[in-house]
Design a protein around this motif. Structure first.
Motif, PDB file in Angstrom:
ATOM      1  N   ALA A  75      93.323 -12.284  -4.062  1.00  0.00           N
ATOM      2  CA  ALA A  75      93.056 -11.937  -5.461  1.00  0.00           C
ATOM      3  C   ALA A  75      93.270 -13.136  -6.376  1.00  0.00           C
ATOM      4  CB  ALA A  75      93.955 -10.779  -5.887  1.00  0.00           C
ATOM      5  N   LEU A  76      94.328 -13.903  -6.120  1.00  0.00           N
ATOM      6  CA  LEU A  76      94.627 -15.043  -6.983  1.00  0.00           C
ATOM      7  C   LEU A  76      93.619 -16.166  -6.811  1.00  0.00           C
ATOM      8  CD1 LEU A  76      96.388 -16.451  -9.036  1.00  0.00           C
ATOM      9  CD2 LEU A  76      97.944 -17.127  -7.185  1.00  0.00           C
ATOM     10  N   ILE A  77      93.219 -16.430  -5.573  1.00  0.00           N
ATOM     11  CA  ILE A  77      92.303 -17.561  -5.373  1.00  0.00           C
ATOM     12  C   ILE A  77      90.926 -17.267  -5.950  1.00  0.00           C
ATOM     13  CG2 ILE A  77      91.335 -16.944  -3.099  1.00  0.00           C
ATOM     14  CD1 ILE A  77      91.747 -19.897  -2.326  1.00  0.00           C
ATOM     15  N   ARG A  78      90.529 -15.994  -5.937  1.00  0.00           N
ATOM     16  CA  ARG A  78      89.253 -15.642  -6.574  1.00  0.00           C
ATOM     17  C   ARG A  78      89.310 -15.919  -8.074  1.00  0.00           C
ATOM     18  NH1 ARG A  78      87.365  -9.812  -5.334  1.00  0.00           N
ATOM     19  NH2 ARG A  78      85.443 -10.626  -6.264  1.00  0.00           N
ATOM     20  N   ALA A  79      90.441 -15.608  -8.691  1.00  0.00           N
ATOM     21  CA  ALA A  79      90.587 -15.878 -10.119  1.00  0.00           C
ATOM     22  C   ALA A  79      90.646 -17.381 -10.390  1.00  0.00           C
ATOM     23  CB  ALA A  79      91.845 -15.196 -10.651  1.00  0.00           C
ATOM     24  N   LEU A  80      91.357 -18.118  -9.554  1.00  0.00           N
ATOM     25  CA  LEU A  80      91.497 -19.563  -9.761  1.00  0.00           C
ATOM     26  C   LEU A  80      90.185 -20.301  -9.579  1.00  0.00           C
ATOM     27  CD1 LEU A  80      94.877 -20.229  -7.905  1.00  0.00           C
ATOM     28  CD2 LEU A  80      94.445 -20.547 -10.346  1.00  0.00           C
ATOM     29  N   SER A  81      89.278 -19.751  -8.790  1.00  0.00           N
ATOM     30  CA  SER A  81      88.012 -20.445  -8.533  1.00  0.00           C
ATOM     31  C   SER A  81      86.995 -20.250  -9.653  1.00  0.00           C
ATOM     32  CB  SER A  81      87.410 -19.956  -7.209  1.00  0.00           C
ATOM     33  OG  SER A  81      87.052 -18.582  -7.278  1.00  0.00           O
ATOM     34  N   THR A  82      87.310 -19.374 -10.607  1.00  0.00           N
ATOM     35  CA  THR A  82      86.398 -19.104 -11.718  1.00  0.00           C
ATOM     36  C   THR A  82      86.991 -19.640 -13.017  1.00  0.00           C
ATOM     37  OG1 THR A  82      85.665 -17.075 -10.631  1.00  0.00           O
ATOM     38  CG2 THR A  82      85.142 -17.321 -12.967  1.00  0.00           C
ATOM     39  N   SER A  88      97.063 -14.249 -14.567  1.00  0.00           N
ATOM     40  CA  SER A  88      98.441 -13.781 -14.720  1.00  0.00           C
ATOM     41  C   SER A  88      98.743 -12.561 -13.860  1.00  0.00           C
ATOM     42  CB  SER A  88      98.735 -13.480 -16.191  1.00  0.00           C
ATOM     43  OG  SER A  88      97.811 -12.539 -16.708  1.00  0.00           O
ATOM     44  N   ARG A  89      97.848 -11.584 -13.848  1.00  0.00           N
ATOM     45  CA  ARG A  89      98.116 -10.376 -13.070  1.00  0.00           C
ATOM     46  C   ARG A  89      98.114 -10.679 -11.577  1.00  0.00           C
ATOM     47  NH1 ARG A  89      94.841  -4.926 -14.288  1.00  0.00           N
ATOM     48  NH2 ARG A  89      96.051  -5.226 -16.215  1.00  0.00           N
ATOM     49  N   ALA A  90      97.127 -11.459 -11.124  1.00  0.00           N
ATOM     50  CA  ALA A  90      97.061 -11.812  -9.708  1.00  0.00           C
ATOM     51  C   ALA A  90      98.273 -12.642  -9.296  1.00  0.00           C
ATOM     52  CB  ALA A  90      95.770 -12.570  -9.414  1.00  0.00           C
ATOM     53  N   ALA A  91      98.705 -13.550 -10.164  1.00  0.00           N
ATOM     54  CA  ALA A  91      99.874 -14.366  -9.869  1.00  0.00           C
ATOM     55  C   ALA A  91     101.125 -13.505  -9.753  1.00  0.00           C
ATOM     56  CB  ALA A  91     100.060 -15.431 -10.947  1.00  0.00           C
ATOM     57  N   MET A  94     101.663 -11.995  -6.415  1.00  0.00           N
ATOM     58  CA  MET A  94     102.095 -12.916  -5.360  1.00  0.00           C
ATOM     59  C   MET A  94     103.586 -12.770  -5.050  1.00  0.00           C
ATOM     60  SD  MET A  94      99.636 -14.731  -4.052  1.00  0.00           S
ATOM     61  CE  MET A  94     100.517 -16.099  -3.302  1.00  0.00           C
ATOM     62  N   THR A  95     104.324 -12.125  -5.932  1.00  0.00           N
ATOM     63  CA  THR A  95     105.751 -11.927  -5.671  1.00  0.00           C
ATOM     64  C   THR A  95     106.001 -10.753  -4.720  1.00  0.00           C
ATOM     65  OG1 THR A  95     106.020 -10.456  -7.586  1.00  0.00           O
ATOM     66  CG2 THR A  95     106.318 -12.818  -7.962  1.00  0.00           C
ATOM     67  N   ALA A  96     104.972  -9.961  -4.449  1.00  0.00           N
ATOM     68  CA  ALA A  96     105.170  -8.753  -3.642  1.00  0.00           C
ATOM     69  C   ALA A  96     105.669  -9.074  -2.238  1.00  0.00           C
ATOM     70  CB  ALA A  96     103.864  -7.954  -3.573  1.00  0.00           C
ATOM     71  N   ALA A  97     104.989  -9.980  -1.548  1.00  0.00           N
ATOM     72  CA  ALA A  97     105.378 -10.297  -0.173  1.00  0.00           C
ATOM     73  C   ALA A  97     106.789 -10.876  -0.091  1.00  0.00           C
ATOM     74  CB  ALA A  97     104.358 -11.249   0.459  1.00  0.00           C
ATOM     75  N   PRO A  98     107.146 -11.884  -0.919  1.00  0.00           N
ATOM     76  CA  PRO A  98     108.518 -12.390  -0.859  1.00  0.00           C
ATOM     77  C   PRO A  98     109.568 -11.326  -1.150  1.00  0.00           C
ATOM     78  CG  PRO A  98     107.129 -13.919  -2.054  1.00  0.00           C
ATOM     79  CD  PRO A  98     106.315 -12.690  -1.836  1.00  0.00           C
ATOM     80  N   LEU A  99     109.300 -10.449  -2.110  1.00  0.00           N
ATOM     81  CA  LEU A  99     110.272  -9.401  -2.434  1.00  0.00           C
ATOM     82  C   LEU A  99     110.431  -8.421  -1.272  1.00  0.00           C
ATOM     83  CD1 LEU A  99     109.400  -8.640  -6.167  1.00  0.00           C
ATOM     84  CD2 LEU A  99     111.425  -9.821  -5.277  1.00  0.00           C
ATOM     85  N   LEU A 100     109.340  -8.092  -0.601  1.00  0.00           N
ATOM     86  CA  LEU A 100     109.414  -7.212   0.556  1.00  0.00           C
ATOM     87  C   LEU A 100     110.235  -7.849   1.672  1.00  0.00           C
ATOM     88  CD1 LEU A 100     105.735  -5.893   0.682  1.00  0.00           C
ATOM     89  CD2 LEU A 100     107.796  -4.523   0.234  1.00  0.00           C
ATOM     90  N   VAL A 101     110.030  -9.144   1.885  1.00  0.00           N
ATOM     91  CA  VAL A 101     110.795  -9.844   2.928  1.00  0.00           C
ATOM     92  C   VAL A 101     112.281  -9.877   2.569  1.00  0.00           C
ATOM     93  CG1 VAL A 101     111.164 -12.069   4.054  1.00  0.00           C
ATOM     94  CG2 VAL A 101     108.842 -11.233   3.686  1.00  0.00           C
TER      95      VAL A 101
END
Length: 212
Positions: A75-82, A88-91, A94-101
């Motif tokens: 989701a973030l890379i699609r936003a960054l490429s445009t 902001s929302r996609a970024a 990105m905290t979801a995976a680290p928080l789950l771990v």
């Protein structure tokens, strides 16, 4: 030319390509998944006891972590490429995976005797993990960098880093099916280092091949 005018021009160029950029990302995701699957099956394949392992929470949790990273990075890379797209929302996702771990690691530390922490952290496949996650992910990373060139990211190093995280999440998802070390302590340490290798390669690739 003013910055706003330049961004609008880049955005118009990105949307005028033969294939829309959004479609290109979905094609890239499919191609990258296919490449990762081929490398995985030819190089290592799934663990021998996968049918039994699939009934354990620690084994399944690995896929939750890695797919969360891959989906949020996509989701973030699609936003960054445009140019001009909001990130902001996609970024934030990105905290979801680290928080789950982190949550899983805390549960592991609470449920496992302290004497076993070191053994679970080191595991038995440390070198294999550090070798094969980057190996499985390097092909997908090349695909994602190519699509970044097709777009017009205004922050190529950041976009390349996220491409590496996306490739790492994808590669780690396949590798998790092979890995016999299911402890969150192992995943938090060695999967993270292996994925960071791809993120670093992505940053270098972004700087060398994506900048405009």
């Amino acid at each position: 030319m003013r910055t706003d005018d330049l961004i609008r021009a880049l955005d118009a160029d990105a949307h005028s390509r033969a294939m829309p950029l959004g479609s290109a990302w979905w094609v890239a995701a499919g191609a990258a998944t296919g490449i990762a699957a081929v490398v995985f099956w030819l190089a290592i394949g799934p663990r021998t006891d996968i049918a039994t392992a699939m009934h354990t929470m620690r084994f399944l949790a690995k896929f939750v972590f890695t797919t969360a990273l891959a989906i949020s990075a996509f989701a973030l890379i699609r936003a960054l490429s445009t140019p001009g797209a909001s990130t902001s929302r996609a970024a934030a996702w990105m905290t979801a995976a680290p928080l789950l771990v982190v949550f899983a690691v805390v549960l592991e530390l609470l449920s496992v005797p302290a004497a076993d922490w070191g053994r679970r952290l080191v595991g038995s496949n440390m070198v294999v993990c550090l070798t094969f996650i980057p190996l499985i992910g390097v092909g997908p990373l090349a695909v994602f960098l190519a699509v970044l060139r097709y777009g017009a990211p205004t922050r190529p190093v950041l976009a390349g880093t996220v491409a590496g995280l996306l490739a790492g999440g994808l590669a780690a998802t396949f590798y998790a099916a092979h890995c016999f070390d299911d402890s969150p302590l192992f995943v938090a340490t060695w999967y993270t280092i292996a994925i960071a290798i791809l993120a670093a390669l992505g940053a270098i690739g972004g700087r060398l091949f994506v900048r405009w």
